[in-house]
Design an enzyme around this catalytic site. Sequence first.
Site, PDB file in Angstrom:
ATOM      1  N   GLY A   1       2.647  -4.750 -12.796  1.00  0.00           N
ATOM      2  CA  GLY A   1       2.702  -3.782 -11.704  1.00  0.00           C
ATOM      3  C   GLY A   1       2.977  -2.381 -12.234  1.00  0.00           C
ATOM      4  N   SER A   2       3.700  -1.610 -11.470  1.00  0.00           N
ATOM      5  CA  SER A   2       3.918  -0.201 -11.821  1.00  0.00           C
ATOM      6  C   SER A   2       4.853   0.002 -12.999  1.00  0.00           C
ATOM      7  CB  SER A   2       4.452   0.553 -10.601  1.00  0.00           C
ATOM      8  OG  SER A   2       3.467   0.601  -9.583  1.00  0.00           O
ATOM      9  N   THR A   3       5.485  -1.059 -13.496  1.00  0.00           N
ATOM     10  CA  THR A   3       6.324  -0.881 -14.685  1.00  0.00           C
ATOM     11  C   THR A   3       5.494  -0.465 -15.890  1.00  0.00           C
ATOM     12  OG1 THR A   3       6.166  -3.229 -15.313  1.00  0.00           O
ATOM     13  CG2 THR A   3       8.010  -2.584 -13.881  1.00  0.00           C
ATOM     14  N   VAL A   4       4.164  -0.629 -15.822  1.00  0.00           N
ATOM     15  CA  VAL A   4       3.310  -0.254 -16.945  1.00  0.00           C
ATOM     16  C   VAL A   4       3.012   1.252 -16.955  1.00  0.00           C
ATOM     17  CG1 VAL A   4       1.017  -0.462 -15.865  1.00  0.00           C
ATOM     18  CG2 VAL A   4       1.305  -1.097 -18.262  1.00  0.00           C
ATOM     19  N   LYS A   5       3.351   1.956 -15.882  1.00  0.00           N
ATOM     20  CA  LYS A   5       2.939   3.362 -15.765  1.00  0.00           C
ATOM     21  C   LYS A   5       3.538   4.285 -16.819  1.00  0.00           C
ATOM     22  CE  LYS A   5       1.620   2.918 -10.933  1.00  0.00           C
ATOM     23  NZ  LYS A   5       1.938   3.158  -9.519  1.00  0.00           N
TER      24      LYS A   5
END
Length: 616
Positions: free
Chosen positions: A321-325
Amino acid sequence: MHLKDTIRESQAFLNRAIIAGLLVLGAVVVLVWRLAQLQVIDHAHFTTLSRENRVKVVPLPPTRGLIYDRDGVLLAQNRPAYSLEITPEQVGDLDQTLKQLAEVIEIDDEDLERFWKLKNRKRRFDSVPIRVNLSQDETAQFAVHRHRFAGVDIKAQLLRHYPHDVKTTHVLGYVGRVSQRDVEQIDSSNYSGTSHIGKNGVEKTYESALHGVVGLEQVEVNAAGRRVRTLEQTPPEPGVDVHLHLDIRLQEVAMEAIADNNGAVVAIDPKDGGILAFVSQPGFDPILFVEGISSKDYAALQEDDNRPLYNRALHGQYPPGSTVKPFMGLAGLEQGAVTYDSSIYCPGFYQLPGNIHRYRDWKKSGHGPMDLDAAIVQSCDVYFYRLAYELGIDRLHEFLSQFGFGDRTGIDLTGESGGLLPSRDWKRRARRQPWYPGETLIVGIGQGYFLTTPLQLAAATAAIANNGIYFTPHVVDYLRARDTGEITPIPPSARTIPVGLQQNWEDVRAGMLHVVDSQRGTAKRIRSDRYAIAGKTGTAQVFTVAQDEEYDEETLEKKLRDHALFIAYAPADDPQIAVAVVVENGGHGGSVAAPIARQIMDAYLLPAEESVQDES
């Protein structure tokens, strides 16, 4: 009147005497030959048999090493226990003996089933347990009837015990009885007399160190096989003690914080990669496996919908999810696709050139103008859709793989999953299909084929906190010999992730800091006045929502709700702990996963009384 023929009678007597003499002589020759064969020709053979009938070599199993946490708290120990064991070679009618034993001590079908399985794997002169963990009353009761049962005896042994039971199951693992598969893989001579072996976790990885070296004892026995005296002894070498980086107090806090939710928590020391907490929820009681789990109990664990046997921290594969941003932002800065100040406009959706399909942002109305910092802080999907498109899947794959995504970390635990960092080649091999541009966009926000483990997320987060120094996660700190006290450290292993400009690290870390301390940050609710936290929230879809549909959490079954994720490190200016939290079907990372991470960081960074006060 008949006259005696003395000459003829004398001749007959002489003939008979000669024949008798020859028979006696033949018998003497045979006897002498046999004596010569026994005492001269086969002397060595029969001497050995005679000695073996009087002297037996008994293996002396070593004492298994203990396991401690970083502060010396005992996590795995050995406790004395008594078992009722049968030596088949010394029992006449085994079935009858078992039947009579059941009249003295309770023996159920599970005990019998385990006994026959073990018997078939052992030699006839090896003792086989029929009952384990006898109570004092049972021990005394059998002692009264001992004279009735040849070949049956009570034996004392040390059994593995885990004082913190379910709290440490998925990191320590457990020991179980040596199986046929184990026999094929180990040095059987060193396991003579050993009944248990590490099955997973630290118990398995460090089995050779924990086990020790078997000893031998020559004993003289009488005709009944009873020990008379010890002739010679080579004492066993005990296993070494294993000391972990794990903090059991932090482990307990993590377990309490995640509560009844299914999920995982991994906490790492960024300075050396040591695992501080390693939680997979739910867990199970390892004692069930030490003496052989019953079919009923094992079936209950396997059929449990919550999958307590599944090590989510090590094996669980989730969309990041957005933890990769933050990693995406660093890739954009390094590849020159964006600058820290360059801005785009977010209308709430993104469209590929020449395509009418809209890739939606989580915020339907859009975020408006977005630079990198704002995009990380507010988790703008549109910004990272566009960035992913400009980078392309090839550059994305190459850069993200440097953080360990798509590969095993190499932690000192067995059975680790590698996750999945998709690429053109992967899709061609696995799906026999080409890669599509829209799939690149989805990877850019940590969805689609992209899968990672909680352990990978924690290690990658520690690398950001550590200026690109990636330490291989490891559970064990050092080994300590019990007899000499000699310490053998387990040195950390590290590599450097190449980034051209130091400023790029600082820019991404600034964005993660603002996720928590900015009023628009998605994790602002966990802001601490005692230390600065840098983090990133994430929400990973369990299923794809159609273009014309809305995601309504309230109407969904819990198992279909989004996973909640959060990664963080603290203090932001001098990182001492990095944390990754995944709560299955938890919903939103900021409201569910982030508070769990905050409790863990409080417990590690603040004095006990202050962390308790903050939690209240």
